[in-house]
Design an enzyme around this catalytic site. Sequence first.
Site, PDB file in Angstrom:
ATOM      1  CD  GLU A 116      12.066  84.075 -19.573  1.00 28.51           C
ATOM      2  OE1 GLU A 116      13.385  84.037 -19.530  1.00 28.51           O
ATOM      3  OE2 GLU A 116      11.384  85.105 -19.135  1.00 28.51           O
ATOM      4  CG  HIS A 139       9.165  80.706 -15.457  1.00 30.32           C
ATOM      5  ND1 HIS A 139       9.471  81.216 -14.474  1.00 30.32           N
ATOM      6  CD2 HIS A 139       8.663  81.759 -16.308  1.00 30.32           C
ATOM      7  CE1 HIS A 139       9.069  82.658 -14.401  1.00 30.32           C
ATOM      8  NE2 HIS A 139       8.575  82.554 -15.660  1.00 30.32           N
ATOM      9  CG  HIS A 141       4.125  84.486 -13.663  1.00 32.58           C
ATOM     10  ND1 HIS A 141       3.762  85.309 -14.850  1.00 32.58           N
ATOM     11  CD2 HIS A 141       5.657  84.313 -14.118  1.00 32.58           C
ATOM     12  CE1 HIS A 141       4.833  85.232 -15.801  1.00 32.58           C
ATOM     13  NE2 HIS A 141       5.674  84.798 -15.519  1.00 32.58           N
ATOM     14  CD  GLU A 169       4.246  66.780   3.643  1.00 34.56           C
ATOM     15  OE1 GLU A 169       3.767  67.046   2.669  1.00 34.56           O
ATOM     16  OE2 GLU A 169       4.513  66.041   4.199  1.00 34.56           O
TER      17      GLU A 169
HETATM   18  O1  2HA Z   1       6.779  83.254 -21.282  1.00 41.98           O
HETATM   19  O2  2HA Z   1       6.676  83.908 -18.132  1.00 41.98           O
HETATM   20  O3  2HA Z   1       9.169  85.122 -18.139  1.00 41.98           O
HETATM   21  C1  2HA Z   1       6.375  84.287 -20.352  1.00 41.98           C
HETATM   22  C2  2HA Z   1       7.014  84.333 -19.190  1.00 41.98           C
HETATM   23  C3  2HA Z   1       8.228  85.006 -19.237  1.00 41.98           C
HETATM   24 ZN    ZN Z   2       7.654  84.602 -16.264  1.00 44.53          ZN
END
Ligand code: 2HA
Ligand code: ZN
Length: 270
Positions: A116, A139, A141, A169
């Site tokens: 990424e 980044h 998940h 908040e």
């Molecule tokens: O690196 O999260 O979006 C693994 C990821 C790709």
């Molecule tokens: Zn990812």
Amino acid sequence: MKNIFEAPFILRMRKVTQNAYRMGWDERNGGNISCILDEEELKDYLDLNHVIRTIPTGFDATPLIGKIFLVTGTGSYFQDIGFDPESTLGIVRIAKDGTTAELLWGYKGGGKFTSEMPAHLMTHMARLQKDPNHRVVMHCHPTNIVAMTFVHELTDKAISHSLWQMITECMVVFPDGVGVLPWMLCGTNEIGIATAEKMKEFRIVLWPHHGIYGVGTDMDEAFGLIETVEKAAQLYMMTAHLPRLNTITDDQLRLVADAFHVKAREDFLD
Ligand code: 2HA
Ligand code: ZN
């Protein structure tokens, strides 16, 4: 030379990635972080004239020439960064051609930076224009924010408004709201360009059915921003299927913004 394994930026990266892993935001090799390093601080730890090897970035990052980044490696597991930083992290400098990264430390065993990298570097370019103190792109998940993208309308306004309403908040932490992209293929220059475009307006960008991007002036700030959005999304998912008897009204959201001296995005309020 000082011991790089004791450098504050390595210790902070280890702390943040371990916490993110335990939050359940970074299963397997999910997630990536990049952080702009201060050359003055770094030169106590590394010989900045020694380039181990060069790695193409695949796009033009001319505005970042000479900038140095600490970046998680492709395929590396967040849960491994704490005990093996030299294999799972790298320090790279954008070379004079703007399209090559010079490896100064890390990616031991032949690795390279996250897939990424386009979204990270393009976001750094966009955010540095908005805020000279910007340093970090994160980044990951987070479960509830990804869940929410399956059941909520995917517009910047609608999703920002729903999140603001979940915890008082939120208006204080992200008065600028959150941006959301359409579903796109990850790891491409295209999703990088779209993410950076949103980052001109927002510090949080959602990739539906995938994850979140958050930025900050340091790792703790980027982490805290994502943590707050994820908490709000968790409350949304816990209550979405139940009758809503009470809420925070738009006038109350304005009251919070005024009290905490932040500027709410007015066009996201009714
Ligand atoms: O690196 O999260 O979006 C693994 C990821 C790709
Ligand atoms: Zn990812």
